[in-house]
Scaffold this motif. Structure first.
Motif, PDB file in Angstrom:
ATOM      1  N   VAL A  39     -27.796  78.324 -28.266  1.00 18.21           N
ATOM      2  CA  VAL A  39     -27.244  77.623 -27.696  1.00 18.21           C
ATOM      3  C   VAL A  39     -26.890  77.883 -26.424  1.00 18.21           C
ATOM      4  N   ARG A  40     -26.800  79.463 -25.823  1.00 17.78           N
ATOM      5  CA  ARG A  40     -26.293  79.340 -24.790  1.00 17.78           C
ATOM      6  C   ARG A  40     -27.737  77.856 -23.785  1.00 17.78           C
ATOM      7  N   ARG A  41     -28.762  78.542 -23.867  1.00 16.00           N
ATOM      8  CA  ARG A  41     -29.316  77.790 -23.524  1.00 16.00           C
ATOM      9  C   ARG A  41     -29.111  76.513 -22.975  1.00 16.00           C
ATOM     10  N   MET A  42     -29.300  75.889 -24.650  1.00 13.48           N
ATOM     11  CA  MET A  42     -29.061  74.341 -24.959  1.00 13.48           C
ATOM     12  C   MET A  42     -27.499  73.958 -24.037  1.00 13.48           C
ATOM     13  N   ALA A  43     -26.442  74.640 -23.902  1.00 13.77           N
ATOM     14  CA  ALA A  43     -25.428  74.525 -23.512  1.00 13.77           C
ATOM     15  C   ALA A  43     -25.541  74.116 -21.707  1.00 13.77           C
ATOM     16  N   GLY A  44     -26.721  75.112 -21.362  1.00 12.01           N
ATOM     17  CA  GLY A  44     -26.769  74.737 -19.807  1.00 12.01           C
ATOM     18  C   GLY A  44     -27.920  74.221 -19.922  1.00 12.01           C
ATOM     19  N   SER A  45     -28.248  73.400 -20.805  1.00  8.32           N
ATOM     20  CA  SER A  45     -29.224  72.089 -20.613  1.00  8.32           C
ATOM     21  C   SER A  45     -27.984  70.923 -20.227  1.00  8.32           C
ATOM     22  N   VAL A  46     -27.961  70.912 -21.707  1.00  9.98           N
ATOM     23  CA  VAL A  46     -26.865  69.521 -21.458  1.00  9.98           C
ATOM     24  C   VAL A  46     -26.096  69.976 -20.207  1.00  9.98           C
ATOM     25  N   LYS A  47     -25.356  70.240 -20.300  1.00 12.28           N
ATOM     26  CA  LYS A  47     -24.838  70.622 -18.632  1.00 12.28           C
ATOM     27  C   LYS A  47     -25.350  70.148 -17.502  1.00 12.28           C
ATOM     28  N   ASP A  48     -26.342  70.681 -17.475  1.00 11.25           N
ATOM     29  CA  ASP A  48     -27.717  70.185 -16.129  1.00 11.25           C
ATOM     30  C   ASP A  48     -27.897  68.927 -15.917  1.00 11.25           C
ATOM     31  N   GLU A  49     -28.325  68.297 -17.610  1.00 12.21           N
ATOM     32  CA  GLU A  49     -28.446  67.193 -17.724  1.00 12.21           C
ATOM     33  C   GLU A  49     -27.390  65.748 -17.945  1.00 12.21           C
ATOM     34  N   GLU A  51     -24.557  66.835 -15.213  1.00 15.23           N
ATOM     35  CA  GLU A  51     -23.876  66.399 -14.370  1.00 15.23           C
ATOM     36  C   GLU A  51     -25.424  66.050 -13.471  1.00 15.23           C
ATOM     37  N   GLN A  52     -26.589  65.453 -14.024  1.00 20.40           N
ATOM     38  CA  GLN A  52     -27.425  64.797 -13.120  1.00 20.40           C
ATOM     39  C   GLN A  52     -27.121  62.973 -13.258  1.00 20.40           C
ATOM     40  N   GLU A  53     -26.800  63.134 -14.843  1.00 14.30           N
ATOM     41  CA  GLU A  53     -26.221  61.716 -14.768  1.00 14.30           C
ATOM     42  C   GLU A  53     -25.209  61.780 -14.076  1.00 14.30           C
ATOM     43  N   LEU A  54     -24.199  61.954 -13.724  1.00 14.61           N
ATOM     44  CA  LEU A  54     -23.394  61.945 -12.856  1.00 14.61           C
ATOM     45  C   LEU A  54     -23.508  61.811 -11.734  1.00 14.61           C
ATOM     46  N   LYS A  55     -24.477  62.822 -10.876  1.00 12.05           N
ATOM     47  CA  LYS A  55     -24.922  62.332  -9.658  1.00 12.05           C
ATOM     48  C   LYS A  55     -25.603  60.945  -9.729  1.00 12.05           C
ATOM     49  N   ILE A  56     -26.300  60.223 -10.876  1.00  4.65           N
ATOM     50  CA  ILE A  56     -26.933  59.674 -10.508  1.00  4.65           C
ATOM     51  C   ILE A  56     -26.546  57.813 -10.403  1.00  4.65           C
TER      52      ILE A  56
END
Length: 113
Positions: A39-49, A51-56
């Motif tokens: 669950v922590r890894r999935m949450a981190g992955s979603v968070k990274d995605e 952040e990347q979408e917001l930057k784009i």
């Protein structure tokens, strides 16, 4: 996130020991720890995605602002965003260009045969 103190952990451990027994308790703890890690890894992955979408999205908004201003006399941060977007577009094009170049000699060699 959760406020669990020492005595709450002791109570949970005693209840787990009584309910599951000493044979199954270590296996259950390992399974719970694996699920928490997943669950922590999935949450981190979603968070990274996200952040990347917001930057784009921010880069796209800055590019639209720059286009509206005619790409002249734009603020330095907008110019930086435009440059980053152009570099990202170049990076995306490069793999396809190298693939196209590597395919062309093969297609020419097949034509010659």
């Amino acid at each position: 996130m959760f406020d669990i103190g020492f005595w709450e952990l002791v109570l949970i451990s005693v209840v787990g020991l009584v309910v599951l027994g000493p044979e199954r308790l270590p296996v259950a703890i390992r399974n719970v720890a694996r699920m928490v890690g997943t669950v922590r890894r999935m949450a981190g992955s979603v968070k990274d995605e996200l952040e990347q979408e917001l930057k784009i999205k921010e880069l796209q908004d800055n590019l639209k602002k720059a286009e509206n201003m005619g790409m002249q006399n734009i603020a330095p941060e907008l110019q930086k965003s435009v440059d980053e977007l152009k570099q990202a577009a170049e990076d995306v094009k490069r793999p396809y260009q190298s693939d196209a170049k590597s395919e062309n000699p093969q297609s020419q060699s097949t034509k010659e045969q």
